[in-house]
Write a protein that holds these residues in place. Sequence first.
Motif, PDB file in Angstrom:
ATOM      1  N   THR A 100      78.427  17.275  -9.574  1.00  0.00           N
ATOM      2  CA  THR A 100      79.298  17.691  -8.483  1.00  0.00           C
ATOM      3  C   THR A 100      79.244  19.210  -8.358  1.00  0.00           C
ATOM      4  O   THR A 100      78.529  19.885  -9.117  1.00  0.00           O
ATOM      5  CB  THR A 100      80.754  17.210  -8.710  1.00  0.00           C
ATOM      6  N   SER A 101      79.972  19.738  -7.407  1.00  0.00           N
ATOM      7  CA  SER A 101      80.011  21.184  -7.179  1.00  0.00           C
ATOM      8  C   SER A 101      81.404  21.703  -7.477  1.00  0.00           C
ATOM      9  O   SER A 101      82.397  21.114  -7.056  1.00  0.00           O
ATOM     10  CB  SER A 101      79.633  21.503  -5.725  1.00  0.00           C
ATOM     11  N   SER A 105      76.935  24.087  -9.493  1.00  0.00           N
ATOM     12  CA  SER A 105      76.660  22.687  -9.780  1.00  0.00           C
ATOM     13  C   SER A 105      77.012  22.390 -11.229  1.00  0.00           C
ATOM     14  O   SER A 105      76.569  23.085 -12.149  1.00  0.00           O
ATOM     15  CB  SER A 105      75.181  22.386  -9.525  1.00  0.00           C
ATOM     16  N   GLY A 149      76.641  14.774   0.664  1.00  0.00           N
ATOM     17  CA  GLY A 149      76.640  14.837  -0.791  1.00  0.00           C
ATOM     18  C   GLY A 149      77.414  13.703  -1.449  1.00  0.00           C
ATOM     19  O   GLY A 149      78.306  13.107  -0.855  1.00  0.00           O
ATOM     20  N   HIS A 150      76.989  13.378  -2.682  1.00  0.00           N
ATOM     21  CA  HIS A 150      77.695  12.422  -3.550  1.00  0.00           C
ATOM     22  C   HIS A 150      77.693  11.009  -2.939  1.00  0.00           C
ATOM     23  O   HIS A 150      76.799  10.660  -2.199  1.00  0.00           O
ATOM     24  CB  HIS A 150      79.109  12.922  -3.842  1.00  0.00           C
ATOM     25  N   ASP A 175      80.042   8.344  -7.489  1.00  0.00           N
ATOM     26  CA  ASP A 175      80.142   9.807  -7.551  1.00  0.00           C
ATOM     27  C   ASP A 175      80.976  10.296  -6.370  1.00  0.00           C
ATOM     28  O   ASP A 175      80.451  10.522  -5.282  1.00  0.00           O
ATOM     29  CB  ASP A 175      78.739  10.404  -7.513  1.00  0.00           C
ATOM     30  N   GLY A 231      82.377  13.121  -6.032  1.00  0.00           N
ATOM     31  CA  GLY A 231      82.391  14.569  -5.873  1.00  0.00           C
ATOM     32  C   GLY A 231      83.742  15.129  -6.255  1.00  0.00           C
ATOM     33  O   GLY A 231      84.445  14.587  -7.111  1.00  0.00           O
ATOM     34  N   GLU A 258      85.590  14.300  -1.784  1.00  0.00           N
ATOM     35  CA  GLU A 258      84.485  15.000  -1.138  1.00  0.00           C
ATOM     36  C   GLU A 258      83.502  14.031  -0.494  1.00  0.00           C
ATOM     37  O   GLU A 258      83.055  14.231   0.646  1.00  0.00           O
ATOM     38  CB  GLU A 258      83.766  15.872  -2.160  1.00  0.00           C
ATOM     39  N   SER A 259      83.147  12.968  -1.225  1.00  0.00           N
ATOM     40  CA  SER A 259      82.131  12.042  -0.709  1.00  0.00           C
ATOM     41  C   SER A 259      82.555  11.404   0.606  1.00  0.00           C
ATOM     42  O   SER A 259      81.718  11.130   1.478  1.00  0.00           O
ATOM     43  CB  SER A 259      81.845  10.953  -1.743  1.00  0.00           C
ATOM     44  N   HIS A 283      78.538  19.455   1.805  1.00  0.00           N
ATOM     45  CA  HIS A 283      79.427  19.260   0.657  1.00  0.00           C
ATOM     46  C   HIS A 283      80.797  19.841   0.955  1.00  0.00           C
ATOM     47  O   HIS A 283      81.008  20.502   1.979  1.00  0.00           O
ATOM     48  CB  HIS A 283      78.843  19.939  -0.590  1.00  0.00           C
ATOM     49  N   GLU A 291      78.978  24.337   2.027  1.00  0.00           N
ATOM     50  CA  GLU A 291      80.280  24.000   1.436  1.00  0.00           C
ATOM     51  C   GLU A 291      81.321  24.168   2.533  1.00  0.00           C
ATOM     52  O   GLU A 291      81.665  25.278   2.929  1.00  0.00           O
ATOM     53  CB  GLU A 291      80.594  24.906   0.245  1.00  0.00           C
TER      54      GLU A 291
END
Length: 381
Positions: free
Chosen positions: A135-136, A141, A212-213, A217, A219, A228-229, A281, A346
């Motif tokens: 993840t970020s 990362s 992302g993710h 996952d 995120g 996040e995902s 992301h 981001e």
Amino acid sequence: MKTLSSLRFAMLAAIALSPFGFAQAAIAAPGSVVVPTVPSTGSLSNFPTTSRPSTPSLVVPVYSPSQPARNPVVTTPGQLPPVPTVPPLASPPGVNNPSSSQPFSSGLIYRVVVTNASDMAQQQIKTLVPQAFRTSLNGQSVIQAGVFREQTKAIELQQLLNRNNLQATILPGQASQLPTPSPQVNSPSSQPSTSPLPSVPRTSTVVVIDPGHGGRDPGAVGIGGIRESDVVLDISRQVVSLLKQQGVEAVLTRSRDEEIDLAPRVQFAERANADVFVSIHANSFDASRTDVNGIETYYYSGGSGQSLARLVQNSLVQELGARDRGVKAANFYVIRYTSMPAILVETGFVTGSEDAARLASASGRSRIARAIARGILEYIR
């Protein structure tokens, strides 16, 4: 003969009445000893004496083994040595002074992360913790190995990872006690821009959008439990739709909530002969720092994505009125190993009070998607 007997009687009487007090041995209680007293005179003046000088000796009882010995009585508590205390356990790296044995049901959580986010490290971690994922975190990362309500559980996992030469860190933060974000974003414009998107000639340009993710996952998880995902998948779908409306061929690396490793995402872009790759992301920071907000866009320093990154970053900041955290070089896998211009965006901090409100709202995500699409169109036209 009488004289001799009288003399012997007189000598015995004198001995019995002498200061040595031998006669006391005859009258002392059975099982006792006689301690003779010594006058406090001359060089022996410091020798202890009895409190009754008229008494020639003291009788001290002798306790037989069958009698329990009395505990000594201390009449001055101040003379007692201090009671030893056990020092508290030292807090592990990254933990800010919570009790190690107290369960935290009020919203305090502990994230165990490993800053080495390489593929080799991820594979090694997953052999120990199968649910670990990349993840970020604050633009960096990392691999998240677990999230716990109890610090002791987090410490156990941290120690397991450290024993396997994986330097793990515990990041504490408040989850349920975070302030509820306001639906209004503190920005100059709260409505989507009405200006039309740039038009581009009908070409064979292919743009790959990478949410992302996904799947196991999620995120980063932020205020109110937003994941996040989830938010980046919605934003990515809208970006693809907007690009298609402008005649651009746009495709997604994932169109549903599924987990995809980093290498297949790069391979997907290469097989699609993509001209542009944009990975989307959402950022995160310490859950207690809701003041950390803003947009940032990354490119690989050895690649050709810097101009694309600047256009997308500027479009997002202008559209959203968000804090500008700048364009930065980074070595994220998906932008390092793609052969086409590639960036990682981001879109805000799920842990920030301003950004989380925007990411949690449908209108906010639509504005983000429109701004990303505008930046891409400006780059390819």
